[in-house]
Design a protein around this motif. Structure first.
Motif, PDB file in Angstrom:
ATOM      1  N   GLN A 141      -7.239   3.015   8.582  1.00  0.00           N
ATOM      2  CA  GLN A 141      -7.676   1.624   8.457  1.00  0.00           C
ATOM      3  C   GLN A 141      -7.970   0.998   9.816  1.00  0.00           C
ATOM      4  OE1 GLN A 141      -4.401   0.143   5.965  1.00  0.00           O
ATOM      5  NE2 GLN A 141      -5.874  -0.109   4.306  1.00  0.00           N
TER       6      GLN A 141
ATOM      7  N   PRO B 126      -7.519   0.864  -1.355  1.00  0.00           N
ATOM      8  CA  PRO B 126      -8.758   0.080  -1.383  1.00  0.00           C
ATOM      9  C   PRO B 126      -9.406   0.013  -0.008  1.00  0.00           C
ATOM     10  CG  PRO B 126      -6.982  -1.077  -2.520  1.00  0.00           C
ATOM     11  CD  PRO B 126      -6.351   0.094  -1.829  1.00  0.00           C
ATOM     12  N   ASP B 127     -10.732   0.027   0.006  1.00  0.00           N
ATOM     13  CA  ASP B 127     -11.475  -0.028   1.262  1.00  0.00           C
ATOM     14  C   ASP B 127     -11.621  -1.489   1.693  1.00  0.00           C
ATOM     15  OD1 ASP B 127     -13.018   0.395   3.458  1.00  0.00           O
ATOM     16  OD2 ASP B 127     -14.808   1.065   2.381  1.00  0.00           O
ATOM     17  N   THR B 128     -10.503  -2.067   2.090  1.00  0.00           N
ATOM     18  CA  THR B 128     -10.498  -3.426   2.616  1.00  0.00           C
ATOM     19  C   THR B 128     -10.134  -3.371   4.088  1.00  0.00           C
ATOM     20  OG1 THR B 128      -8.178  -3.699   1.984  1.00  0.00           O
ATOM     21  CG2 THR B 128      -9.845  -4.416   0.390  1.00  0.00           C
TER      22      THR B 128
ATOM     23  N   GLN C  92       0.838  -1.190   0.000  1.00  0.00           N
ATOM     24  CA  GLN C  92       0.000   0.000   0.000  1.00  0.00           C
ATOM     25  C   GLN C  92       0.881   1.251   0.000  1.00  0.00           C
ATOM     26  OE1 GLN C  92      -2.686  -0.253   3.260  1.00  0.00           O
ATOM     27  NE2 GLN C  92      -3.517  -2.220   2.656  1.00  0.00           N
TER      28      GLN C  92
ATOM     29  N   ARG D 112     -13.734   6.990   5.576  1.00  0.00           N
ATOM     30  CA  ARG D 112     -13.544   6.367   4.259  1.00  0.00           C
ATOM     31  C   ARG D 112     -13.246   7.407   3.170  1.00  0.00           C
ATOM     32  NH1 ARG D 112     -17.207   2.191   6.565  1.00  0.00           N
ATOM     33  NH2 ARG D 112     -16.076   0.224   6.267  1.00  0.00           N
TER      34      ARG D 112
ATOM     35  N   SER E 173     -10.316   6.921   0.297  1.00  0.00           N
ATOM     36  CA  SER E 173     -10.573   6.993  -1.145  1.00  0.00           C
ATOM     37  C   SER E 173      -9.663   8.019  -1.802  1.00  0.00           C
ATOM     38  CB  SER E 173     -12.044   7.341  -1.390  1.00  0.00           C
ATOM     39  OG  SER E 173     -12.302   7.541  -2.761  1.00  0.00           O
TER      40      SER E 173
END
Length: 212
Positions: A72, A125-127, A57, A116, A120
């Motif tokens: 996160q 990624p929204d994991t 990332q 979030r 973005s």
């Protein structure tokens, strides 16, 4: 599981922030014994670890790895706390607990939307890299199932203990993000999260015997 078992998890803020940044290497393995602790880790080592970006990332623009790690971790923590808060209407006999939980649950829904947005913007990624991990302040799946299986005074004791730990840790890591992060908007959001967490923590009720 007892209230003491829910509240036994503690960690230094420096090591916790390093864990959020390192993600997979900083998290526990979900068996209840994987919590990061301050033992064997100096503050200097934690700071050096936090300068490395999370695996796979890359940071983007004004973001550094601490910004992404904090976002996160907070999303993962808030997601679980929101599930816990959703149990209150059907499990707690205490009107004070329910009165406190309702606006807090709504607040978390809004906070998750806010968290979030910078994720973005950073192109991440929204994991959930913390899925199944056992972190300070995180309501694990096992704990959630245990608390869901209780009612009345037993539920209130476990619920309030879990929320107390969550709010304490949320405030601490938000405070750390304000110092370690570089993205101005994310640091501003961290300040808001810290203030809100401290406010909700101060208003956390004591369980009583039942509804009036």
């Amino acid at each position: 599981m007892t209230a003491a078992a829910v509240t036994r998890r503690v960690a230094s803020v420096a090591v916790l922030l390093a864990a959020a940044t390192l993600l997979t290497t900083g998290c526990g393995d979900g068996d209840g014994g994987g919590k990061p602790t301050g033992e064997g880790r100096s503050t200097s080592a934690a700071r050096n670890a936090a300068t490395r970006p999370p695996d796979g990332q890359a940071t983007s623009g004004t973001f550094n790895s601490s910004d992404i790690g904090w976002i996160q971790l907070m999303i993962a923590m808030d997601d679980q706390a929101a599930l816990l808060l959703g149990l209150v209407p059907d499990h707690s006999p205490d009107a004070g607990v329910e009165k406190w939980a309702k606006p807090v649950a709504a607040g978390y829904r809004g906070e998750l939307v806010q968290l979030r947005e910078p994720l973005s913007r950073a192109g991440v990624p929204d994991t959930n890299p913390h899925q199944g991990h056992d972190m300070p302040g995180m309501v694990t799946e096992d704990e959630l199932r245990t608390i869901e299986g209780t009612k009345d005074a037993a539920f209130d004791a476990l619920f309030l203990a879990a929320m107390r730990e969550h709010l304490d840790q949320a405030a601490k890591i938000a405070h750390s993000e304000r110092s370690a992060g570089t993205d101005p908007a994310t640091k501003k959001l961290a300040a808001s999260v810290e203030k809100t967490s401290l406010t909700w923590r101060a208003r956390l009720p004591e369980a009583t015997s039942g509804r009036p």
